[in-house]
Design an enzyme around this catalytic site. Structure first.
Site, short mmCIF file in Angstrom:
data_model
loop_
_atom_site.label_atom_id
_atom_site.label_comp_id
_atom_site.label_asym_id
_atom_site.label_seq_id
_atom_site.Cartn_x
_atom_site.Cartn_y
_atom_site.Cartn_z
N ASP A 1 36.07 -18.77 -1.56
CA ASP A 1 37.04 -17.04 -1.39
C ASP A 1 38.47 -18.83 -0.79
OD1 ASP A 1 36.49 -14.61 -0.99
OD2 ASP A 1 35.28 -16.22 0.81
N ARG B 1 41.66 -18.94 3.15
CA ARG B 1 41.24 -20.64 2.14
C ARG B 1 40.34 -20.93 2.89
NH1 ARG B 1 44.70 -25.12 3.74
NH2 ARG B 1 44.62 -27.05 2.73
N ARG C 1 47.57 -10.46 0.75
CA ARG C 1 46.59 -11.28 -0.66
C ARG C 1 46.66 -10.21 -1.61
NH1 ARG C 1 41.03 -10.61 2.73
NH2 ARG C 1 40.35 -11.28 1.29
N LYS D 1 38.47 -8.57 -7.45
CA LYS D 1 37.83 -8.09 -5.44
C LYS D 1 39.11 -7.50 -5.22
CE LYS D 1 38.96 -11.15 -2.27
NZ LYS D 1 37.74 -13.08 -1.97
N HIS D 2 39.25 -6.22 -4.23
CA HIS D 2 37.86 -5.67 -3.72
C HIS D 2 37.64 -3.68 -3.90
CE1 HIS D 2 39.32 -8.09 -0.28
NE2 HIS D 2 38.07 -8.39 -0.30
N HIS E 1 34.66 -6.32 7.36
CA HIS E 1 33.77 -6.68 8.12
C HIS E 1 33.21 -6.34 9.78
CE1 HIS E 1 36.52 -9.27 6.27
NE2 HIS E 1 35.74 -10.22 6.15
N ASP F 1 30.25 -8.19 -1.72
CA ASP F 1 31.40 -8.78 -0.37
C ASP F 1 29.95 -8.99 0.60
OD1 ASP F 1 32.83 -9.95 1.23
OD2 ASP F 1 34.77 -7.96 1.23
#
Length: 565
Positions: free
Chosen positions: A121, A128, A190, A220-221, A233, A306
């Protein structure tokens, strides 16, 4: 009689030689064979047994920085399709390059010599995973603020060149979530913007840049995380968009990029009950993967999940069950971060199914075909990412030549003047510089020598918040201005208590500027979108009046953010 036996023996020997010769030709088939794409795919697939096919649909993470015997066994024995490089693997670029080279050698030494997809990623900006000397970029929202496809293309190209140098041939980028919900803070900076067409345009340019570096882009996503108010997550976000809304917003970037040859898409752990009639996440839902993405949108590339370890995928099911459901729903490549024990459970479940269930075998066969086609298309190109990383012998490849100047200029082009009252500030102004990021604090002192620094902690409770607030209020009379770094809820909590200092507070917003929605009393505000030296240099230069910012807000500042203590 003896003559007949001799003749028969010669015939059998000749037939045996012929059969051996034919068998030898088959066994000489490898990924490196000089065949056209479809012929090579057919040859490879015909040679692969059930477990070799299954291995190709797995992309595993590994523990530590070096290639352990465990992950090398997965590569050599199970012949897995890919490796995912996480932040914990990438603390040292030299070690990372060595490790990737060792893992690729192990893959190439298998009978069919099928190389690994090596992914990470490296979105730019906030996300990063490979750090070290790699470029710190202003990020997607900065590209949205400049609005220039050139900035998106060059960002993708420079990031791609650095990944290429390390032997990383796939990037889970660009993020093309449309920033529709101010509470979608896991997306935030993002995203390029809240405009789906602009997101598609910039996402396409970004992927074309990486493509020219030989790196496989993964948008994505899917179908879109930008209208979620939870983080997949830790939980399963339930998004109440209907099909019409999704078609008019979240899916537009994907439609645009698919038309331009996008090679891969990552599905997110996101539920859309108004579309599917249930809360099964998109990664496990054939409505999204087979009906919408494959049939309606015509996507023929690689569908990646993912991380299956995320809670959004495992709701009311084991990890192995989630992996099975995802393959049945239409995923091609299962991303599973850790741990080796869980990897074994997944393998035990799926390897049993592939022998017992013909339908599941056909599903895995089709998924493996998609994985192999992507490998043939990208890893056999003339400009393919080398299996043995260039960085092992040439450290000058990171950061990429020209990247530092480009990313500074891009940060300046994206800098946005949101509110203006007292700025620009004189270089000789007496300033209190308050913020969490060390780059912000020390760059502020460079621009305003007569300043004092106040460090804002990463986290603090309510009592500690008031200690910070009281400290600023007590010092305020000693300074002409207070430049405050705003990038998160914690900063907003402090600023909510400083409205009495409206004539003094200047906001330098970084990451997403959405928090300004809840600070209508702020009269001076400049936005940058990264947290690197280049971004803060551009932001302070704008506050001091060294240049006039031309960036445009990529999201509206008109929706208040709920604030909870």
């Amino acid at each position: 009689m003896i003559k007949k036996i001799v003749i028969l023996s010669l015939l059998l020997f000749s037939a045996g030689v012929f059969l051996f010769s034919e068998n030898t030709d088959l066994k000489n088939i490898s990924f490196q064979s000089d065949q056209v794409e479809d012929e090579l795919l057919s040859s490879l697939l015909n040679e692969m047994n059930h477990e070799e096919l299954l291995g190709q649909v797995l992309m595993l993470g590994y523990m530590g920085e070096e290639a352990s015997p465990v992950i090398l066994e997965w590569i050599s024995e199970h012949k897995i399709g890919g490796i995912k490089v996480f932040g914990w693997n990438a603390n040292n670029l030299s070690v990372l390059a060595d490790t990737i080279g060792i893992m690729q050698k192990a893959a190439l030494a298998t009978p069919l010599g099928i190389p690994l997809i090596v992914a990470t990623d490296q979105e730019g900006g906030w996300v990063r995973h490979v750090k070290g000397a790699t470029s710190i970029t202003p990020g997607n929202m900065a590209i949205g603020a400049s609005g220039l496809p050139y900035d998106a293309y060059q960002t993708g190209l420079y990031i791609g060149r650095e990944l290429r140098s390390l032997g990383i041939n796939m990037n889970f980028a660009p993020t093309v979530d449309v920033y529709l919900n101010p509470l979608a803070d896991v997306v935030g900076p993002r995203a390029f913007s809240n405009n789906p067409v602009q997101t598609g345009t910039l996402g396409t340019a970004f992927f074309k840049g990486m493509d020219d570096a030989g790196v496989i882009s993964t948008a994505k996503h899917f179908p879109g995380h930008g209208n979620a108010d939870k983080d997949s997550h830790g939980t399963l976000p339930i998004i109440n968009s209907d099909k019409e809304f999704l078609e008019s917003n979240d899916l537009i970037p994907y439609k645009m990029m698919i038309q331009e040859g996008l090679p891969a898409i990552m599905a997110g752990h996101l539920a859309f009950p108004h579309i599917t009639g249930n809360d099964i996440p998109a990664t496990l839902n054939p409505v999204f993967l087979r009906e919408i993405l494959r049939e309606e949108m015509g996507f023929e590339g690689l569908i990646i999940t993912d991380d299956m370890v995320m809670q959004g995928a495992q709701r009311n099911r084991t990890l192995a069950q989630a992996c099975e459901e995802s393959l049945r729903a239409g995923s091609d490549l299962l991303l599973v971060s850790r741990t080796p024990r869980e990897h074994e459970k997944i393998w035990d479940t799926l390897s049993k199914l592939i022998y017992e269930d013909e339908e599941f075998y056909q599903i895995v066969y089709q998924a493996a075909e998609h994985v192999l086609r992507t490998k043939v298309q990208y890893l056999k190109r003339e400009d393919a990412v080398p299996y043995i990383p260039e960085y092992k012998t040439d450290r000058s490849t990171i950061p990429a030549t020209g990247s530092k100047d480009f990313f500074f200029n891009q940060a300046a082009r994206s800098t946005t003047l949101i509110r203006k009252n007292t700025i620009p500030l004189s270089e000789n102004s007496s300033v209190l510089i308050a913020g969490m990021f060390s780059e912000f604090r020390y760059k502020g002192r460079d621009f305003f020598p007569d300043s004092k620094i106040l460090r804002i902690p990463y986290s603090f409770d309510s009592k500690e918040k008031w200690e910070i607030v009281d400290s600023i209020l007590e010092q305020a009379d000693s300074y002409d201005s207070i430049i405050f770094s705003l990038s998160r809820y914690q900063d907003l909590r402090v600023l909510k208590e400083l409205s009495s200092l409206a004539d003094q507070v200047v906001i330098l917003s970084s990451l997403t500027p959405i928090y300004l929605n809840d600070l209508p009393w702020i009269r001076d505000a400049v936005a940058v979108y990264g947290t690197g030296e280049e971004s803060f240099t551009a932001g302070f230069a704008a506050i001091r009046g060294d240049f006039t910012p031309t960036g445009k807000l990529p999201i509206p500042i008109d929706m208040p953010i709920p604030l909870e203590e």
